[in-house]
Design a protein around this motif. Structure first.
Motif, short mmCIF file in Angstrom:
data_model
loop_
_atom_site.label_atom_id
_atom_site.label_comp_id
_atom_site.label_asym_id
_atom_site.label_seq_id
_atom_site.Cartn_x
_atom_site.Cartn_y
_atom_site.Cartn_z
N GLY A 370 0.80 -1.22 0.00
CA GLY A 370 0.00 0.00 0.00
C GLY A 370 0.83 1.26 0.00
O GLY A 370 0.55 2.21 -0.75
N HIS A 371 1.87 1.30 0.83
CA HIS A 371 2.74 2.48 0.91
C HIS A 371 3.41 2.75 -0.44
O HIS A 371 3.43 3.88 -0.93
N SER A 372 3.96 1.70 -1.05
CA SER A 372 4.65 1.86 -2.33
C SER A 372 3.68 2.26 -3.44
O SER A 372 3.97 3.15 -4.23
N ALA A 373 2.51 1.60 -3.47
CA ALA A 373 1.55 1.87 -4.54
C ALA A 373 1.05 3.31 -4.51
O ALA A 373 0.86 3.93 -5.57
N ARG A 374 0.86 3.85 -3.32
CA ARG A 374 0.42 5.25 -3.22
C ARG A 374 1.46 6.19 -3.81
O ARG A 374 1.12 7.16 -4.50
N HIS A 375 2.73 5.91 -3.59
CA HIS A 375 3.79 6.75 -4.16
C HIS A 375 3.88 6.56 -5.68
O HIS A 375 4.13 7.53 -6.41
N TYR A 376 3.69 5.34 -6.14
CA TYR A 376 3.68 5.11 -7.59
C TYR A 376 2.53 5.85 -8.26
O TYR A 376 2.70 6.46 -9.33
N LEU A 377 1.35 5.80 -7.64
CA LEU A 377 0.21 6.49 -8.23
C LEU A 377 0.45 8.00 -8.29
O LEU A 377 0.12 8.65 -9.29
N ARG A 378 1.05 8.55 -7.25
CA ARG A 378 1.39 9.97 -7.25
C ARG A 378 2.35 10.29 -8.39
O ARG A 378 2.22 11.30 -9.10
N THR A 379 3.33 9.41 -8.61
CA THR A 379 4.30 9.59 -9.68
C THR A 379 3.63 9.49 -11.05
O THR A 379 3.88 10.31 -11.95
#
Length: 385
Positions: A370-379
């Motif tokens: 979840g933590h990683s995916a949120r940053h990927y979506l922001r990117t």
């Protein structure tokens, strides 16, 4: 397998490009990323050079899979013989953002972008590019190709600090196109649901005061289990410890022969492959990574997420060092690679320390899906503007 993407009106469309469906750390990263992004409402498609292998069944339902069927090719060549097919996909799905897995998938995307591909494209890197430069002729060639082509990508995501720093230093990736996002490695539900192993003979030895060590990985030279067996012998001469090694590979017979000639062969179990690594992690006292080379060190994160301290070699990639927060002693002990005496010292030190499992688990939170995916979506949203 589907060969078409079902278009949705509002969802962000992302295609994940990877070499094959064989079991491996890269495949695990991409499948976990798919799970995380899908949970955030992103429509996912996999573009796979050869969609055969054990990992395919772990791709979440709702993801489309396009198989280029390059079964006769080896390694990353599966992607390069698929360049025309990837280019065709990009032309027919112009709004889809492509993300290349660690390895040459990013190089393939960069090459297509160089040729005029219009889709937004991101490469994931999880190793220091200078290690490519100083490697074999093949790796040196990849270094200079990437240095030329990566500038055409819309984004480069580095999975740890050293990889991030070197993308800017050696490839001159612009700051606005460079991101650091840790791999999505921890599935909290899997951690919670993993049941500790209770039937192994060494678990019974723990009741008599023995400390149990665990190592896991492919039995290949890079993982250097030979040095681990030597280090274990040194420590076992002074302490009541046991070692389980999980994994299979071409060095299985050589390691078994080395073990048969050691002083304590009955205290080491070359267990072989298992899909219940987390169960073993929940049953041991210390995890040991003995690699000579390690792009990142995913298995260390899994150990931390189970509340298990780690001894790890400080590989040139600096991945294990980053995972352990620069060698923070709260998480374990770092030591030089390819040195059984130093590895034995590190194990000896770690087995004398009482670690706080809550601190270990807290460190692993930054590597959750979840933590990683949120940053990927922001990117993804940033490069889509």
């Amino acid at each position: 397998m589907n060969n078409k993407i079902e278009q949705t009106d509002n969802a962000i469309q992302v295609a994940l490009l990877m070499q094959s469906g064989e079991a491996g750390g890269v495949q695990r990263v991409m499948i976990n990323l798919a799970k995380g992004l899908q949970a955030l409402g992103v429509k996912i498609c996999f573009l796979i050079g050869d969609a055969q292998g054990d990992m395919i069944r772990e791709i979440p339902s709702g993801c489309d899979i396009i198989d280029f069927k390059r079964t006769k090719c080896r390694g990353d060549s599966k992607l390069f013989v698929s360049l025309l097919a990837i280019r065709k996909f990009m032309r027919t799905h112009p709004d889809t953002i492509l993300i290349g897995a660690p390895g040459l998938a990013g190089t393939a995307l960069a090459f297509i972008k160089f040729l005029g591909g219009k889709n937004k494209a991101i490469a994931i890197v999880d190793n220091r590019c200078s290690l490519l430069k100083d490697g074999t002729v093949y790796h040196t060639a990849v270094y200079y190709i990437n240095k030329l082509l990566f500038r055409f990508l819309n984004g480069v995501v580095a999975a740890h600090t050293a990889a991030f720093d070197e993308q800017a230093k050696f490839y001159h990736i612009k700051k606005k196109n460079l991101y650091k996002i840790y791999h999505p490695l921890v599935d909290p539900l899997k951690i919670i649901n993993a049941c500790p192993i209770i039937e192994h003979k060494f678990i019974r030895d723990k009741k008599d005061g023995a400390q149990l060590l665990l190592a896991a990985g492919r039995l290949v030279p890079e993982k250097d289990f030979s040095t681990l067996l030597k280090a274990f012998d040194i420590v076992r001469a002074q302490k009541n410890i046991r070692l389980i090694v999980l994994g299979d590979g071409p060095l299985k017979n050589a390691l078994a022969n080395q073990l048969s000639q050691s002083r304590y062969p009955e205290d080491v179990d070359l267990f072989g492959y298992t899909d219940n690594v987390l169960g073993f992690m929940k049953s041991v006292d210390l995890f040991v990574l003995s690699s000579q080379k390690e792009a990142f060190g995913n298995v260390l994160i899994e150990a931390l997420s189970c509340g298990i301290p780690c001894v790890a070699t400080d590989c040139d990639s600096k991945g294990p060092r980053d995972i352990m927060d620069g060698g923070n002693p709260s998480y374990g002990v770092l030591c030089p690679p390819n040195n059984p005496i130093e590895l034995a010292k590190a194990i000896d030190i770690a087995t004398e320390i009482s670690y706080d499992s809550r601190v270990l688990k807290k460190r692993a939170e930054i590597f959750t899906i979840g933590h990683s995916a949120r940053h990927y979506l922001r990117t993804i949203k940033e490069i889509s503007k």
